[in-house]
Design a protein around this motif. Structure first.
Motif, PDB file in Angstrom:
ATOM      1  N   ALA A  37       7.838   9.316   4.842  1.00 11.55           N
ATOM      2  CA  ALA A  37       8.032   9.125   3.411  1.00 11.55           C
ATOM      3  C   ALA A  37       8.105   7.632   3.124  1.00 11.55           C
ATOM      4  CB  ALA A  37       9.301   9.829   2.945  1.00 11.55           C
ATOM      5  N   MET A  38       7.526   7.217   2.001  1.00 10.21           N
ATOM      6  CA  MET A  38       7.490   5.786   1.668  1.00 10.21           C
ATOM      7  C   MET A  38       7.741   5.575   0.179  1.00 10.21           C
ATOM      8  SD  MET A  38       4.177   4.571   3.909  1.00 10.21           S
ATOM      9  CE  MET A  38       4.536   2.821   3.831  1.00 10.21           C
ATOM     10  N   THR A  39       8.241   4.390  -0.141  1.00  7.27           N
ATOM     11  CA  THR A  39       8.435   3.993  -1.535  1.00  7.27           C
ATOM     12  C   THR A  39       7.124   3.401  -2.064  1.00  7.27           C
ATOM     13  OG1 THR A  39       9.083   1.739  -0.999  1.00  7.27           O
ATOM     14  CG2 THR A  39      10.854   3.395  -1.073  1.00  7.27           C
ATOM     15  N   PRO A  40       6.971   3.342  -3.391  1.00  9.09           N
ATOM     16  CA  PRO A  40       5.769   2.710  -3.949  1.00  9.09           C
ATOM     17  C   PRO A  40       5.599   1.258  -3.484  1.00  9.09           C
ATOM     18  CG  PRO A  40       6.882   3.963  -5.633  1.00  9.09           C
ATOM     19  CD  PRO A  40       7.780   3.964  -4.426  1.00  9.09           C
ATOM     20  N   ASN A  41       6.694   0.518  -3.376  1.00  8.55           N
ATOM     21  CA  ASN A  41       6.607  -0.869  -2.915  1.00  8.55           C
ATOM     22  C   ASN A  41       6.104  -0.948  -1.477  1.00  8.55           C
ATOM     23  OD1 ASN A  41       7.439  -2.055  -5.308  1.00  8.55           O
ATOM     24  ND2 ASN A  41       9.594  -2.019  -4.737  1.00  8.55           N
ATOM     25  N   ALA A  42       6.621  -0.077  -0.616  1.00  8.25           N
ATOM     26  CA  ALA A  42       6.174  -0.065   0.779  1.00  8.25           C
ATOM     27  C   ALA A  42       4.700   0.313   0.859  1.00  8.25           C
ATOM     28  CB  ALA A  42       7.029   0.902   1.590  1.00  8.25           C
ATOM     29  N   LEU A  43       4.274   1.252   0.040  1.00  8.67           N
ATOM     30  CA  LEU A  43       2.863   1.642   0.019  1.00  8.67           C
ATOM     31  C   LEU A  43       1.985   0.496  -0.477  1.00  8.67           C
ATOM     32  CD1 LEU A  43       3.239   5.268  -1.335  1.00  8.67           C
ATOM     33  CD2 LEU A  43       2.161   4.636   0.828  1.00  8.67           C
ATOM     34  N   ALA A  44       2.439  -0.186  -1.515  1.00  7.00           N
ATOM     35  CA  ALA A  44       1.647  -1.280  -2.110  1.00  7.00           C
ATOM     36  C   ALA A  44       1.360  -2.385  -1.105  1.00  7.00           C
ATOM     37  CB  ALA A  44       2.365  -1.841  -3.336  1.00  7.00           C
ATOM     38  N   GLU A  45       2.237  -2.568  -0.130  1.00  8.20           N
ATOM     39  CA  GLU A  45       2.031  -3.604   0.894  1.00  8.20           C
ATOM     40  C   GLU A  45       0.783  -3.333   1.739  1.00  8.20           C
ATOM     41  OE1 GLU A  45       5.603  -3.907   3.205  1.00  8.20           O
ATOM     42  OE2 GLU A  45       6.811  -4.489   1.466  1.00  8.20           O
ATOM     43  N   HIS A  46       0.318  -2.100   1.753  1.00  8.96           N
ATOM     44  CA  HIS A  46      -0.843  -1.716   2.558  1.00  8.96           C
ATOM     45  C   HIS A  46      -2.166  -1.848   1.806  1.00  8.96           C
ATOM     46  CE1 HIS A  46       1.454  -0.034   5.949  1.00  8.96           C
ATOM     47  NE2 HIS A  46       2.345   0.267   5.022  1.00  8.96           N
ATOM     48  N   PHE A  47      -2.098  -2.209   0.531  1.00  9.10           N
ATOM     49  CA  PHE A  47      -3.298  -2.244  -0.299  1.00  9.10           C
ATOM     50  C   PHE A  47      -3.416  -3.566  -1.040  1.00  9.10           C
ATOM     51  CE2 PHE A  47      -1.869   2.141   0.054  1.00  9.10           C
ATOM     52  CZ  PHE A  47      -3.018   2.759   0.514  1.00  9.10           C
ATOM     53  N   ASP A  48      -4.619  -3.855  -1.448  1.00  9.97           N
ATOM     54  CA  ASP A  48      -4.880  -5.052  -2.244  1.00  9.97           C
ATOM     55  C   ASP A  48      -4.943  -4.672  -3.725  1.00  9.97           C
ATOM     56  OD1 ASP A  48      -5.352  -7.728  -2.717  1.00  9.97           O
ATOM     57  OD2 ASP A  48      -7.534  -7.539  -2.475  1.00  9.97           O
ATOM     58  N   ILE A  49      -3.940  -3.886  -4.151  1.00  4.37           N
ATOM     59  CA  ILE A  49      -3.827  -3.471  -5.543  1.00  4.37           C
ATOM     60  C   ILE A  49      -2.378  -3.647  -5.964  1.00  4.37           C
ATOM     61  CG2 ILE A  49      -5.779  -1.854  -5.489  1.00  4.37           C
ATOM     62  CD1 ILE A  49      -3.789   0.442  -5.149  1.00  4.37           C
ATOM     63  N   THR A  50      -2.141  -3.576  -7.266  1.00  4.63           N
ATOM     64  CA  THR A  50      -0.784  -3.770  -7.779  1.00  4.63           C
ATOM     65  C   THR A  50       0.088  -2.555  -7.485  1.00  4.63           C
ATOM     66  OG1 THR A  50      -1.280  -2.793  -9.932  1.00  4.63           O
ATOM     67  CG2 THR A  50      -1.661  -5.183  -9.674  1.00  4.63           C
ATOM     68  N   ARG A  51       1.379  -2.772  -7.575  1.00  5.17           N
ATOM     69  CA  ARG A  51       2.321  -1.670  -7.399  1.00  5.17           C
ATOM     70  C   ARG A  51       2.107  -0.643  -8.508  1.00  5.17           C
ATOM     71  NH1 ARG A  51       6.204   1.060  -9.213  1.00  5.17           N
ATOM     72  NH2 ARG A  51       8.005   1.723  -8.056  1.00  5.17           N
ATOM     73  N   GLN A  52       1.759  -1.107  -9.710  1.00  6.70           N
ATOM     74  CA  GLN A  52       1.497  -0.196 -10.829  1.00  6.70           C
ATOM     75  C   GLN A  52       0.296   0.709 -10.521  1.00  6.70           C
ATOM     76  OE1 GLN A  52       2.098  -3.489 -11.232  1.00  6.70           O
ATOM     77  NE2 GLN A  52       4.106  -3.357 -12.197  1.00  6.70           N
ATOM     78  N   ALA A  53      -0.726   0.149  -9.868  1.00  9.21           N
ATOM     79  CA  ALA A  53      -1.888   0.947  -9.490  1.00  9.21           C
ATOM     80  C   ALA A  53      -1.498   1.995  -8.445  1.00  9.21           C
ATOM     81  CB  ALA A  53      -3.012   0.059  -8.968  1.00  9.21           C
ATOM     82  N   VAL A  54      -0.656   1.597  -7.500  1.00 15.09           N
ATOM     83  CA  VAL A  54      -0.164   2.546  -6.497  1.00 15.09           C
ATOM     84  C   VAL A  54       0.614   3.653  -7.198  1.00 15.09           C
ATOM     85  CG1 VAL A  54       1.436   2.856  -4.553  1.00 15.09           C
ATOM     86  CG2 VAL A  54      -0.150   0.918  -4.577  1.00 15.09           C
ATOM     87  N   SER A  55       1.448   3.293  -8.154  1.00 10.72           N
ATOM     88  CA  SER A  55       2.229   4.292  -8.896  1.00 10.72           C
ATOM     89  C   SER A  55       1.321   5.265  -9.647  1.00 10.72           C
ATOM     90  CB  SER A  55       3.181   3.610  -9.875  1.00 10.72           C
ATOM     91  OG  SER A  55       4.194   2.933  -9.156  1.00 10.72           O
ATOM     92  N   LYS A  56       0.222   4.766 -10.191  1.00 10.63           N
ATOM     93  CA  LYS A  56      -0.730   5.638 -10.888  1.00 10.63           C
ATOM     94  C   LYS A  56      -1.336   6.643  -9.900  1.00 10.63           C
ATOM     95  CE  LYS A  56      -4.915   5.666 -13.663  1.00 10.63           C
ATOM     96  NZ  LYS A  56      -6.002   4.898 -14.242  1.00 10.63           N
ATOM     97  N   HIS A  57      -1.709   6.168  -8.724  1.00  7.73           N
ATOM     98  CA  HIS A  57      -2.249   7.073  -7.707  1.00  7.73           C
ATOM     99  C   HIS A  57      -1.195   8.102  -7.297  1.00  7.73           C
ATOM    100  CE1 HIS A  57      -6.181   5.323  -7.081  1.00  7.73           C
ATOM    101  NE2 HIS A  57      -5.645   4.118  -6.947  1.00  7.73           N
ATOM    102  N   LEU A  58       0.047   7.664  -7.135  1.00  3.51           N
ATOM    103  CA  LEU A  58       1.130   8.575  -6.774  1.00  3.51           C
ATOM    104  C   LEU A  58       1.346   9.630  -7.857  1.00  3.51           C
ATOM    105  CD1 LEU A  58       3.644   6.075  -5.169  1.00  3.51           C
ATOM    106  CD2 LEU A  58       2.484   7.980  -3.994  1.00  3.51           C
ATOM    107  N   ARG A  59       1.224   9.223  -9.118  1.00  2.00           N
ATOM    108  CA  ARG A  59       1.385  10.173 -10.220  1.00  2.00           C
ATOM    109  C   ARG A  59       0.313  11.265 -10.139  1.00  2.00           C
ATOM    110  NH1 ARG A  59       0.349   7.219 -14.410  1.00  2.00           N
ATOM    111  NH2 ARG A  59      -1.595   8.212 -14.973  1.00  2.00           N
ATOM    112  N   ILE A  60      -0.924  10.857  -9.863  1.00  2.00           N
ATOM    113  CA  ILE A  60      -2.010  11.830  -9.733  1.00  2.00           C
ATOM    114  C   ILE A  60      -1.751  12.751  -8.549  1.00  2.00           C
ATOM    115  CG2 ILE A  60      -4.482  12.096  -9.212  1.00  2.00           C
ATOM    116  CD1 ILE A  60      -4.874   9.472 -10.881  1.00  2.00           C
ATOM    117  N   LEU A  61      -1.311  12.183  -7.436  1.00  2.00           N
ATOM    118  CA  LEU A  61      -1.004  12.999  -6.263  1.00  2.00           C
ATOM    119  C   LEU A  61       0.118  13.996  -6.560  1.00  2.00           C
ATOM    120  CD1 LEU A  61      -1.294  10.276  -3.489  1.00  2.00           C
ATOM    121  CD2 LEU A  61      -2.831  12.233  -3.831  1.00  2.00           C
ATOM    122  N   GLN A  62       1.093  13.574  -7.353  1.00  2.00           N
ATOM    123  CA  GLN A  62       2.176  14.483  -7.743  1.00  2.00           C
ATOM    124  C   GLN A  62       1.649  15.587  -8.655  1.00  2.00           C
ATOM    125  OE1 GLN A  62       5.380  11.625  -9.080  1.00  2.00           O
ATOM    126  NE2 GLN A  62       6.609  13.334  -8.301  1.00  2.00           N
TER     127      GLN A  62
END
Length: 118
Positions: A37-62
């Motif tokens: 399990a990971m937080t949005p911030n921890a996930l964002a560290e793995h990508f060259d996108i903003t934390r907000q973009a990661v959150s949008k992807h997480l919302r879709i996954l949810q």
């Protein structure tokens, strides 16, 4: 529901699992949280996108029920819902059976051709 039968409530308009895996970033997120399990911030560290973009992807996954958010203190951790991923496997199974049959037929043909050469 509107009079014309169109559903307008976003909760009733669930996305399906295939929308979740359609995007390469979401597939990478799924791979990461499959391990832990990971937080949005921890996930964002793995990508060259903003934390907000990661959150949008997480919302879709949810919305697709692929991930579940769990509050731990001030942090929200996202974890994979493996049961939901089984829908993909079930859908792919029909193709697996076709491929296995074709490979078996190809093996038989190759074996017959080898015997004819001798």
């Amino acid at each position: 529901m509107q009079p014309n039968g169109v559903v307008n409530n976003s909760r009733e308009m669930r996305r399906d699992i295939f929308q979740a895996i359609a995007d390469p970033t979401r597939r990478a997120i799924i791979t990461l949280i499959a391990v832990q399990a990971m937080t949005p911030n921890a996930l964002a560290e793995h990508f060259d996108i903003t934390r907000q973009a990661v959150s949008k992807h997480l919302r879709i996954l949810q919305e697709c029920d692929v991930v579940r958010a769990k509050q731990q203190g001030r942090e929200i951790y996202y974890q994979l819902e493996i049961e939901k991923m089984k829908e993909i496997d079930k859908w792919l199974e029909q193709f697996r059976k076709i491929w296995e049959t074709r490979f078996s037929q190809l093996d038989d043909l190759l074996s017959t051709l080898k015997k004819q050469k001798k």
